[in-house]
Motif scaffolding. Structure first.
Motif, PDB file in Angstrom:
ATOM      1  N   THR A  13      12.350   0.363  -3.113  1.00 10.96           N
ATOM      2  CA  THR A  13      11.792   1.110  -1.993  1.00 10.96           C
ATOM      3  C   THR A  13      11.574   2.544  -2.444  1.00 10.96           C
ATOM      4  N   TYR A  14      10.357   3.034  -2.226  1.00 16.84           N
ATOM      5  CA  TYR A  14       9.974   4.383  -2.640  1.00 16.84           C
ATOM      6  C   TYR A  14       9.601   5.211  -1.419  1.00 16.84           C
ATOM      7  N   ASP A  15      10.029   6.465  -1.416  1.00 20.30           N
ATOM      8  CA  ASP A  15       9.569   7.445  -0.432  1.00 20.30           C
ATOM      9  C   ASP A  15       8.520   8.273  -1.156  1.00 20.30           C
ATOM     10  N   VAL A  16       7.278   8.213  -0.690  1.00 18.53           N
ATOM     11  CA  VAL A  16       6.156   8.801  -1.415  1.00 18.53           C
ATOM     12  C   VAL A  16       5.452   9.846  -0.551  1.00 18.53           C
ATOM     13  N   GLU A  17       5.138  10.970  -1.164  1.00 14.98           N
ATOM     14  CA  GLU A  17       4.248  11.927  -0.517  1.00 14.98           C
ATOM     15  C   GLU A  17       2.948  11.907  -1.301  1.00 14.98           C
ATOM     16  N   TYR A  18       1.859  11.574  -0.617  1.00 15.79           N
ATOM     17  CA  TYR A  18       0.554  11.444  -1.255  1.00 15.79           C
ATOM     18  C   TYR A  18      -0.460  12.160  -0.377  1.00 15.79           C
ATOM     19  N   ASP A  19      -1.154  13.121  -0.925  1.00 13.43           N
ATOM     20  CA  ASP A  19      -2.110  13.946  -0.172  1.00 13.43           C
ATOM     21  C   ASP A  19      -1.474  14.535   1.095  1.00 13.43           C
ATOM     22  N   ASN A  20      -0.260  15.092   0.913  1.00  5.76           N
ATOM     23  CA  ASN A  20       0.480  15.763   1.996  1.00  5.76           C
ATOM     24  C   ASN A  20       0.852  14.855   3.159  1.00  5.76           C
ATOM     25  N   THR A  21       0.909  13.553   2.922  1.00 12.44           N
ATOM     26  CA  THR A  21       1.317  12.590   3.944  1.00 12.44           C
ATOM     27  C   THR A  21       2.416  11.714   3.372  1.00 12.44           C
ATOM     28  N   GLY A  22       3.400  11.391   4.213  1.00 13.63           N
ATOM     29  CA  GLY A  22       4.519  10.572   3.769  1.00 13.63           C
ATOM     30  C   GLY A  22       4.268   9.085   3.946  1.00 13.63           C
ATOM     31  N   TYR A  23       4.734   8.313   2.973  1.00 13.51           N
ATOM     32  CA  TYR A  23       4.614   6.852   3.011  1.00 13.51           C
ATOM     33  C   TYR A  23       5.908   6.237   2.504  1.00 13.51           C
ATOM     34  N   THR A  24       6.196   5.037   2.956  1.00 14.84           N
ATOM     35  CA  THR A  24       7.282   4.238   2.408  1.00 14.84           C
ATOM     36  C   THR A  24       6.638   3.038   1.728  1.00 14.84           C
ATOM     37  N   VAL A  25       7.026   2.807   0.488  1.00 13.13           N
ATOM     38  CA  VAL A  25       6.438   1.719  -0.284  1.00 13.13           C
ATOM     39  C   VAL A  25       7.557   0.782  -0.730  1.00 13.13           C
ATOM     40  N   VAL A  26       7.346  -0.498  -0.498  1.00 16.37           N
ATOM     41  CA  VAL A  26       8.299  -1.520  -0.927  1.00 16.37           C
ATOM     42  C   VAL A  26       7.613  -2.394  -1.968  1.00 16.37           C
ATOM     43  N   CYS A  27       8.290  -2.562  -3.087  1.00 12.70           N
ATOM     44  CA  CYS A  27       7.787  -3.432  -4.151  1.00 12.70           C
ATOM     45  C   CYS A  27       8.793  -4.554  -4.361  1.00 12.70           C
ATOM     46  N   GLU A  28       8.336  -5.776  -4.206  1.00 12.84           N
ATOM     47  CA  GLU A  28       9.174  -6.953  -4.455  1.00 12.84           C
ATOM     48  C   GLU A  28       8.782  -7.536  -5.799  1.00 12.84           C
ATOM     49  N   GLU A  29       9.740  -7.585  -6.704  1.00 12.14           N
ATOM     50  CA  GLU A  29       9.511  -8.131  -8.037  1.00 12.14           C
ATOM     51  C   GLU A  29      10.168  -9.510  -8.112  1.00 12.14           C
ATOM     52  N   ASN A  30       9.360 -10.551  -8.142  1.00  7.82           N
ATOM     53  CA  ASN A  30       9.868 -11.916  -8.234  1.00  7.82           C
ATOM     54  C   ASN A  30       9.980 -12.287  -9.708  1.00  7.82           C
ATOM     55  N   LEU A  31      11.195 -12.505 -10.168  1.00 10.65           N
ATOM     56  CA  LEU A  31      11.444 -12.755 -11.578  1.00 10.65           C
ATOM     57  C   LEU A  31      11.194 -14.208 -11.982  1.00 10.65           C
ATOM     58  N   ILE A  32      11.284 -15.117 -11.056  1.00 10.47           N
ATOM     59  CA  ILE A  32      11.063 -16.534 -11.349  1.00 10.47           C
ATOM     60  C   ILE A  32       9.564 -16.834 -11.429  1.00 10.47           C
ATOM     61  N   GLU A  33       8.815 -16.363 -10.449  1.00  7.43           N
ATOM     62  CA  GLU A  33       7.383 -16.642 -10.396  1.00  7.43           C
ATOM     63  C   GLU A  33       6.540 -15.541 -11.041  1.00  7.43           C
ATOM     64  N   ALA A  34       7.182 -14.494 -11.520  1.00  5.80           N
ATOM     65  CA  ALA A  34       6.551 -13.399 -12.278  1.00  5.80           C
ATOM     66  C   ALA A  34       5.397 -12.726 -11.529  1.00  5.80           C
ATOM     67  N   TYR A  35       5.726 -12.124 -10.383  1.00  7.05           N
ATOM     68  CA  TYR A  35       4.712 -11.353  -9.672  1.00  7.05           C
ATOM     69  C   TYR A  35       5.358 -10.162  -8.979  1.00  7.05           C
ATOM     70  N   LEU A  36       4.528  -9.164  -8.663  1.00  4.28           N
ATOM     71  CA  LEU A  36       4.928  -8.019  -7.856  1.00  4.28           C
ATOM     72  C   LEU A  36       4.153  -8.066  -6.551  1.00  4.28           C
ATOM     73  N   GLU A  37       4.820  -7.769  -5.464  1.00  4.02           N
ATOM     74  CA  GLU A  37       4.150  -7.674  -4.166  1.00  4.02           C
ATOM     75  C   GLU A  37       4.426  -6.291  -3.591  1.00  4.02           C
TER      76      GLU A  37
END
Length: 67
Positions: A13-37
């Motif tokens: 989970t990332y707290d991101v400031e991009y172009d002076n606006t706040g966002y929360t970003v969640v990245c799910e890394e599946n190690l079995i099926e080898a993908y990021l969401e």
């Protein structure tokens, strides 16, 4: 019988400031099926991909380049 633990998914989970606006970003890394969401949420908790797909991709690229 052998005891066994298999890690199948890691969430970041990332707290991101991009172009002076706040966002929360969640990245799910599946190690079995080898993908990021990726899920990018604005300050109201809404998915950015639904309202601004280009911005969503820009924020994800920003994180990948800077982490």
């Amino acid at each position: 019988m052998l005891n066994k633990i298999t890690k199948i998914q890691t969430d970041y989970t990332y707290d991101v400031e991009y172009d002076n606006t706040g966002y929360t970003v969640v990245c799910e890394e599946n190690l079995i099926e080898a993908y990021l969401e990726w899920s990018v949420f604005d300050e109201d908790g809404e998915l950015v991909a639904e309202t601004a797909p280009k911005l969503n991709n820009e924020i994800i690229a920003f994180i990948i380049q800077n982490t």
